[in-house]
Design a protein around this motif. Structure first.
Motif, PDB file in Angstrom:
ATOM      1  N   GLU A 184       0.839  -1.193   0.000  1.00  0.00           N
ATOM      2  CA  GLU A 184       0.000   0.000   0.000  1.00  0.00           C
ATOM      3  C   GLU A 184       0.872   1.240   0.000  1.00  0.00           C
ATOM      4  O   GLU A 184       1.997   1.227   0.522  1.00  0.00           O
ATOM      5  CB  GLU A 184      -0.858   0.038   1.258  1.00  0.00           C
ATOM      6  N   ARG A 223     -10.171  10.183  -0.927  1.00  0.00           N
ATOM      7  CA  ARG A 223     -10.909   9.361   0.037  1.00  0.00           C
ATOM      8  C   ARG A 223     -10.731   9.931   1.446  1.00  0.00           C
ATOM      9  O   ARG A 223      -9.832  10.735   1.697  1.00  0.00           O
ATOM     10  CB  ARG A 223     -10.530   7.869  -0.023  1.00  0.00           C
ATOM     11  N   SER A 233      -9.850   9.232   5.361  1.00  0.00           N
ATOM     12  CA  SER A 233      -9.108   8.256   6.161  1.00  0.00           C
ATOM     13  C   SER A 233     -10.048   7.493   7.091  1.00  0.00           C
ATOM     14  O   SER A 233     -11.031   8.039   7.580  1.00  0.00           O
ATOM     15  CB  SER A 233      -8.057   8.989   6.986  1.00  0.00           C
ATOM     16  N   GLY A 234      -9.698   6.237   7.326  1.00  0.00           N
ATOM     17  CA  GLY A 234     -10.463   5.423   8.277  1.00  0.00           C
ATOM     18  C   GLY A 234      -9.675   5.151   9.542  1.00  0.00           C
ATOM     19  O   GLY A 234     -10.031   4.267  10.319  1.00  0.00           O
ATOM     20  N   THR A 235      -8.602   5.901   9.781  1.00  0.00           N
ATOM     21  CA  THR A 235      -7.786   5.626  10.966  1.00  0.00           C
ATOM     22  C   THR A 235      -7.638   6.819  11.903  1.00  0.00           C
ATOM     23  O   THR A 235      -6.992   6.707  12.931  1.00  0.00           O
ATOM     24  CB  THR A 235      -6.357   5.165  10.565  1.00  0.00           C
ATOM     25  N   ARG A 256      -7.787  12.587   2.171  1.00  0.00           N
ATOM     26  CA  ARG A 256      -6.540  12.214   1.504  1.00  0.00           C
ATOM     27  C   ARG A 256      -6.731  12.383  -0.003  1.00  0.00           C
ATOM     28  O   ARG A 256      -7.730  11.916  -0.563  1.00  0.00           O
ATOM     29  CB  ARG A 256      -6.189  10.755   1.781  1.00  0.00           C
TER      30      ARG A 256
END
Ligand code: G16
Length: 541
Positions: free
Chosen positions: A363, A484, A486-488, A496
Motif C-alpha cells: 500500500e 478518500r 481516512s479510516g484511521t 486524503r
C-alpha cells in the motif's frame, strides 16, 4: 478467584475502522469503554472457550493497563490459554506470525499504529483471526453490532500478572504463557532471507541506519540487525520503546522521520536508511539522497523477488490498494501474473493470500508484505531490501533508477488535510460524487479526463462487496487523482488526495513539480480549500 458479571451500557462509537478500534486515550479511559469492546469481541468471534489467543501491543501508554484487563476478562470468558509478549510487547507482524505458527484461534493487538501515543495520544485495539490477519468486515461488523446491545461483561477478580518474566502461570483455569516477543518472528525472517549474504555485506563495511522511532521495532531490529546480522552497535537508533514514542509521530514517512531523512541527505549518510512505525507493520526505505516511495518499493520487490531465497520460485500475483500507484501493475504485466486492486485496508489482502492468488502486496501508506504472514511487515520489507542489495551489489539509488528505466516512473504523492470538520469532509466527497457523470472529456491545460468513478470492490474469493472506497479521476495519459477519507483518524476527518502520474521517458523531475498540473486540477474539481478551510495540505508525503 471469583468471576464478576458487571452491568454496563453500550457506547455508540465502537465501530472498528480501517484497522481496528482507534480512539483517543480520553475515550478509552471512560469507565467500561475497553471492557465493553473486549466483551463484544469475545461474544462475536465464535466459541472461544478452551481456545488459545495471542495478546500484545506496541508498548504505548495504556498498553499494560489494557493487557491486565484483557487477561482477566479472557479468564472469565473461558479462554483456554493466552500467549502474551514479555512486558506486553508484540509487534503486529509478530502477532500474525505467532497466530499462524502455533495455529491459535486468534489474537488481540493493542496499538494505534502510527498515531501518536502518551496520555494525550491515541490507543487502539484490533482482533486478528486464525489466518493471522485482521478480522474481515463480517467479523468487525458483528463486533460493532454486539457493542451496541451489550448489557454486561465478565471479569475475574484476580491480582495483576507479572509480565516481566517469561514462563507460565494460571488464572481461573486459563494458562498464561509469557513469551519472548522476538524469537518466533526472527526465526521466520531467517527462513526467508539469506542472512549469510547480508551478514557478509555488513562485515564488508555496508552501513544501515534503522530508525525504530522509539516504537515496538526497537527490540526486534536490535536483535536481528545488530545481533544476528552483525551490523555495528548503534545501527538501530531510537531503539527503546517509549510510552509516548518520545513525543513523536511514529509514522515512517519523510515528514515524520525527518531526522532520518536529514541524515540520509547529509554528508555522513549510510548506504541505506530505514524506519518502522508504532506497531512495526509500516516501513520506509531510503537510499543516499533518495527516498523510495512505498509504491515503487512494492514494484521493485515484485520485479526482483526471484533473487530472494523465500521467493526464488517467483510470484503468483501481486496486489495493491486502489490509491497505491500503478507501478506494480507494470511489473505484473511484464511477469505475466495478475495484479489485484483492493480497497485501502490490509484486511482486503487476506483472502487473496489465503487463496494463493498473490505472493506480494502493498500500500502507498508505507506497508508491504507477502504470504509469510497476514499483516504488513516493516522489518520484513527492510530485510528484503538488504537481501536485494547484498545480491545485486548495487546502491539503493541505482536499483530504483534502473527500475524506472525499464518500466517507466510513477510520480506519486499524497496530500493529507487533517482534522477537518467531518461534515465538511463528507460534503467535499458528495460534491465530487455529483460530478462523476459529467467529468469525462473535460480538458484542463494538457490533461484530459478519461473517466471518473467511485471505487467498489468485489472480493474475488468470497464475493463480498465493499462500496464507496474512494473517488477516482482517470486521465487519458494514464494519470489518476484519488480522493478518500481516512479510516484511521481519531479526531474529525482527514481528507486524503493521491496523485499518480506515469512517465516513460522524463525520469528526473522534482516530485511536486511533476504533479503540479494534477494538483491544480484537484483543487478546481474538488474545491478543497473551500471545503477544508485550508490553503495547503497538512502533510505531503
Ligand atoms: C492502516 C491499515 C492500512 C491502511 C492505513 C491507512 O494502517 O492497516 O491498510 O492503508 O491504515 O488507512 P487510512 O488511509 O484509512 O487512514 P496502520 O498501519 O495504521 O494499521
Amino acid at each position: 478467584m471469583s468471576i464478576q458479571t458487571v452491568s454496563t451500557t453500550p457506547f455508540n462509537d465502537q465501530n472498528p475502522g480501517t484497522s481496528g478500534l482507534r480512539k483517543t486515550i480520553a475515550v478509552f479511559k471512560q469507565p467500561h469503554y475497553l471492557e465493553n469492546f473486549v466483551q463484544s469481541i469475545f461474544d462475536s468471534v465464535g466459541d472461544i472457550r478452551g481456545k488459545t489467543l495471542v495478546l500484545g501491543g506496541d508498548g504505548r501508554y495504556f498498553n499494560s493497563t489494557a493487557i491486565q484487563i484483557i487477561l482477566k476478562m479472557a479468564a472469565a470468558n473461558g479462554v483456554g490459554k493466552i500467549m502474551v509478549g514479555q512486558d506486553g510487547i508484540l509487534s503486529t507482524p509478530a502477532v500474525s506470525c505467532i497466530i499462524r505458527k502455533y495455529k491459535t484461534f486468534g489474537g488481540i493487538i493493542l496499538s494505534a499504529s502510527h498515531n501518536p501515543g502518551g496520555p494525550d495520544g491515541d490507543f487502539g485495539i484490533k482482533y486478528n483471526v486464525g489466518n493471522g490477519g485482521p478480522a474481515p468486515e463480517k467479523v468487525t461488523n458483528a463486533i460493532f453490532s454486539r457493542s451496541k446491545s451489550i448489557k454486561e461483561y465478565k471479569i475475574v477478580n484476580a491480582p495483576d500478572v507479572n509480565l516481566g518474566r517469561q514462563g507460565t502461570t494460571e488464572m481461573n483455569g486459563m494458562t498464561i504463557e509469557v513469551i519472548d516477543p522476538v524469537t518466533d518472528y526472527a526465526e521466520l525472517m531467517q527462513s526467508l532471507f539469506d542472512f549469510g549474504a547480508i551478514r557478509k555485506m555488513f562485515a564488508e563495511g555496508f552501513t544501515l541506519r534503522f530508525d525504530a522511532m522509539h516504537a515496538v521495532c526497537g527490540p526486534y531490529a536490535t536483535r536481528i540487525m545488530e545481533g544476528m546480522l552483525g551490523a555495528p552497535k548503534g545501527t538501530v537508533v531510537n531503539n527503546i520503546p517509549l510510552e509516548d514514542f518520545g513525543g513523536h509521530h511514529p509514522d515512517p514517512n519523510p515528514v515524520n522521520a525527518k531526522e532520518l531523512m536529514d541524515f540520509m541527505h547529509g554528508p555522513n549518510a549510510a548506504d541505506m536508511g530505514a524506519a518502522t512505525d508504532g506497531d512495526g507493520d509500516r516501513n520506509m526505505i531510503v537510499g543516499r539522497h533518495i527516498a523510495v516511495t512505498p509504491s515503487d518499493s512494492l514494484a521493485i520487490m515484485a520485479a526482483n523477488a526471484s533473487l530472494i531465497p523465500g521467493y526464488s520460485k517467483g510470484i503468483v500475483g501481486v496486489a495493491r490498494s486502489m490509491p497505491t500507484s500503478t507501478a506494480a501493475d507494470k511489473v505484473a504485466a511484464a511477469l505475466n501474473v495478475p495484479c489485484y486492486e483492493t480497497p485501502t485496508g490490509w484486511k482486503f489482502f487476506g483472502d487473496l493470500l489465503d487463496d494463493n492468488k498473490i505472493t506480494l502486496c502493498g500500500e502507498e501508506s508505507y506497508g508491504t508484505s507477502s504470504n509469510h504472514i497476514r499483516e504488513k511487515d516493516g522489518i520484513w520489507a527492510i530485510l528484503f531490501w538488504l537481501n536485494l542489495l547484498a545480491v545485486t551489489k548495487k546502491p539503493v539509488a541505482d536499483i530504483v533508477k534502473d527500475h524506472w528505466k525499464k518500466y517507466g516512473r510513477n510520480y506519486y504523492s499524497r496530500h493529507d488535510y487533517v482534522n477537518i470538520d467531518s461534515k465538511r469532509a463528507e460534503e467535499l466527497m458528495e460534491h465530487l460524487r455529483e460530478q462523476l457523470d459529467s467529468l469525462s472529456g473535460k480538458r484542463f491545460a494538457t490533461c484530459v479526463i478519461d473517466r471518473a468513478d467511485e471505487f467498489s470492490y468485489t472480493d474475488p474469493v468470497d464475493g463480498s462487496v465493499s462500496q464507496r472506497q474512494g473517488i477516482r479521476i482517470f486521465f487519458t495519459d494514464g494519470s489518476r487523482i484519488v480522493f478518500r477519507l481516512s479510516g484511521t483518524g481519531t479526531v474529525g476527518a482527514t481528507v486524503r488526495v493521491y496523485f499518480d502520474r506515469y512517465e516513460k521517458d522524463l525520469l528526473d523531475m522534482e516530485m511536486q513539480t511533476a504533479l503540479g498540473e494534477l494538483i491544480d486540477i484537484a483543487e478546481t474539481v474538488a474545491k478543497i480549500a473551500f471545503y477544508t478551510g485550508m490553503k495547503e495540505p497538512s502533510v505531503v508525503t
